[in-house]
Design a protein around this motif. Structure first.
Motif, PDB file in Angstrom:
ATOM      1  N   SER A 110      35.962  42.739  49.712  1.00 39.96           N
ATOM      2  CA  SER A 110      36.848  42.521  48.575  1.00 39.96           C
ATOM      3  C   SER A 110      38.122  43.358  48.671  1.00 39.96           C
ATOM      4  O   SER A 110      38.062  44.533  49.049  1.00 39.96           O
ATOM      5  CB  SER A 110      36.108  42.881  47.283  1.00 39.96           C
ATOM      6  OG  SER A 110      36.997  42.912  46.184  1.00 39.96           O
ATOM      7  N   ASP A 116      32.526  45.814  46.234  1.00 35.58           N
ATOM      8  CA  ASP A 116      32.482  44.676  45.323  1.00 35.58           C
ATOM      9  C   ASP A 116      31.828  43.472  46.006  1.00 35.58           C
ATOM     10  O   ASP A 116      31.899  43.315  47.233  1.00 35.58           O
ATOM     11  CB  ASP A 116      33.891  44.290  44.869  1.00 35.58           C
ATOM     12  CG  ASP A 116      34.460  45.266  43.865  1.00 35.58           C
ATOM     13  OD1 ASP A 116      33.772  46.250  43.532  1.00 35.58           O
ATOM     14  OD2 ASP A 116      35.609  45.058  43.421  1.00 35.58           O
ATOM     15  N   TYR A 118      31.492  40.004  47.507  1.00 33.72           N
ATOM     16  CA  TYR A 118      32.548  39.199  48.136  1.00 33.72           C
ATOM     17  C   TYR A 118      31.979  38.496  49.370  1.00 33.72           C
ATOM     18  O   TYR A 118      30.942  38.900  49.910  1.00 33.72           O
ATOM     19  CB  TYR A 118      33.682  40.120  48.569  1.00 33.72           C
ATOM     20  CG  TYR A 118      35.061  39.498  48.540  1.00 33.72           C
ATOM     21  CD1 TYR A 118      35.707  39.266  47.330  1.00 33.72           C
ATOM     22  CD2 TYR A 118      35.722  39.158  49.709  1.00 33.72           C
ATOM     23  CE1 TYR A 118      36.973  38.704  47.298  1.00 33.72           C
ATOM     24  CE2 TYR A 118      36.985  38.594  49.682  1.00 33.72           C
ATOM     25  CZ  TYR A 118      37.604  38.375  48.474  1.00 33.72           C
ATOM     26  OH  TYR A 118      38.868  37.817  48.440  1.00 33.72           O
ATOM     27  N   ASN A 135      34.980  35.565  45.598  1.00 39.49           N
ATOM     28  CA  ASN A 135      33.863  36.254  44.944  1.00 39.49           C
ATOM     29  C   ASN A 135      33.187  35.387  43.889  1.00 39.49           C
ATOM     30  O   ASN A 135      32.456  35.889  43.050  1.00 39.49           O
ATOM     31  CB  ASN A 135      34.334  37.576  44.326  1.00 39.49           C
ATOM     32  CG  ASN A 135      35.435  37.379  43.295  1.00 39.49           C
ATOM     33  OD1 ASN A 135      35.826  36.250  42.994  1.00 39.49           O
ATOM     34  ND2 ASN A 135      35.942  38.470  42.748  1.00 39.49           N
ATOM     35  N   LYS A 209      26.728  32.170  44.596  1.00 41.87           N
ATOM     36  CA  LYS A 209      26.252  33.539  44.442  1.00 41.87           C
ATOM     37  C   LYS A 209      24.772  33.543  44.087  1.00 41.87           C
ATOM     38  O   LYS A 209      24.304  32.716  43.310  1.00 41.87           O
ATOM     39  CB  LYS A 209      27.059  34.224  43.344  1.00 41.87           C
ATOM     40  CG  LYS A 209      26.799  35.705  43.161  1.00 41.87           C
ATOM     41  CD  LYS A 209      27.711  36.261  42.090  1.00 41.87           C
ATOM     42  CE  LYS A 209      27.497  37.735  41.856  1.00 41.87           C
ATOM     43  NZ  LYS A 209      28.386  38.259  40.775  1.00 41.87           N
TER      44      LYS A 209
END
Length: 233
Positions: A110, A116, A118, A135, A209
């Motif tokens: 990220s 983070d 990503y 993301n 995700k």
């Protein structure tokens, strides 16, 4: 009314302080490129992509040693082409081979924070070539549709990669692994060749995700058959 007047400036000051703290939290990713093997020698520090290292006078065989935090990709040709070597770690240093030219470099992960959540998809094997990154869930990987040959993930969440548009077709869930040093945690994962997942090259078309299939890949322990929820638990 007088007390309200006194409270408001204090509240504004508290909000301003919180905002400043939020903005000032550093992204600890970096790469220091040394022109010799001396750890105390001169270096150039990179915090972002460099598609052409000749701009810094560091192309070809100039870089001898690197120290870094994060996951960095060093390519033999400009604009992230040719062959590549991937380096990752937390405040870790490497001496580079004198036979390996480097003409461009970039990081995986990220741009907003070191750890983070990503993903980065790449057109070429070994994380070379054009890139599609993000993301959030994507029903299509746009310019890399049916062109993905490798990818990276970061953060503490697994991702599921699909061979069909709109999260259809075959799927593989990929988990990150983590490393730490001095209280800095870094979660990394991915593959250098899509075929390592048991999928055909250039077959990834959408990404979601979480772990949304029981076909699970954990680096050195692929296909564990562990179905998780959207947070990978």
């Amino acid at each position: 009314m007088g007390s309200l007047v006194r409270v408001l400036p204090a509240l504004v000051a508290a909000i301003s302080c919180f905002t400043a703290l939020a903005i000032d939290i550093p992204d600890l990713r970096y790469l220091k490129a040394y022109t010799d093997y001396d750890p105390d020698g001169p270096y150039h520090e990179f915090l972002d992509y460099s598609p052409d290292l000749s701009v810094q006078g560091l192309d070809d065989f100039t870089i001898k040693r690197i120290c870094l935090t994060g996951q960095w990709i060093m390519c033999s040709e400009r604009y992230y082409s040719g062959f590549s070597i991937n380096y990752g770690g937390v405040n870790h240093c490497y001496n580079l081979s004198s036979s390996y030219p480097i003409s461009s470099l970039r990081y995986a992960g990220s741009p907003y924070g070191l750890d983070d959540v990503y993903y980065n998809l790449y057109e070429g094997e070994n994380r070379t070539g054009n890139e599609f990154k993000g993301n959030t869930n994507v029903p299509t990987v746009a310019n890399l549709d049916m062109k993905v040959s490798s990818f990276s993930i970061s953060g503490q969440t697994p991702w599921t990669f699909f061979t069909g548009l709109q999260y259809a077709g075959e799927a593989v869930c990929v988990y990150p692994i983590y490393m730490t040093n001095g209280g800095i945690y870094l979660h990394l994962g991915g593959v250098l060749r899509i075929t390592d997942l048991g999928l055909p090259d250039n077959s990834i078309r959408s990404v979601a995700k979480g772990c949304l299939t029981d076909n699970v890949y954990r680096g050195d322990r692929p296909h564990q058959g562990e179905l998780g929820d959207q947070d990978g638990h």
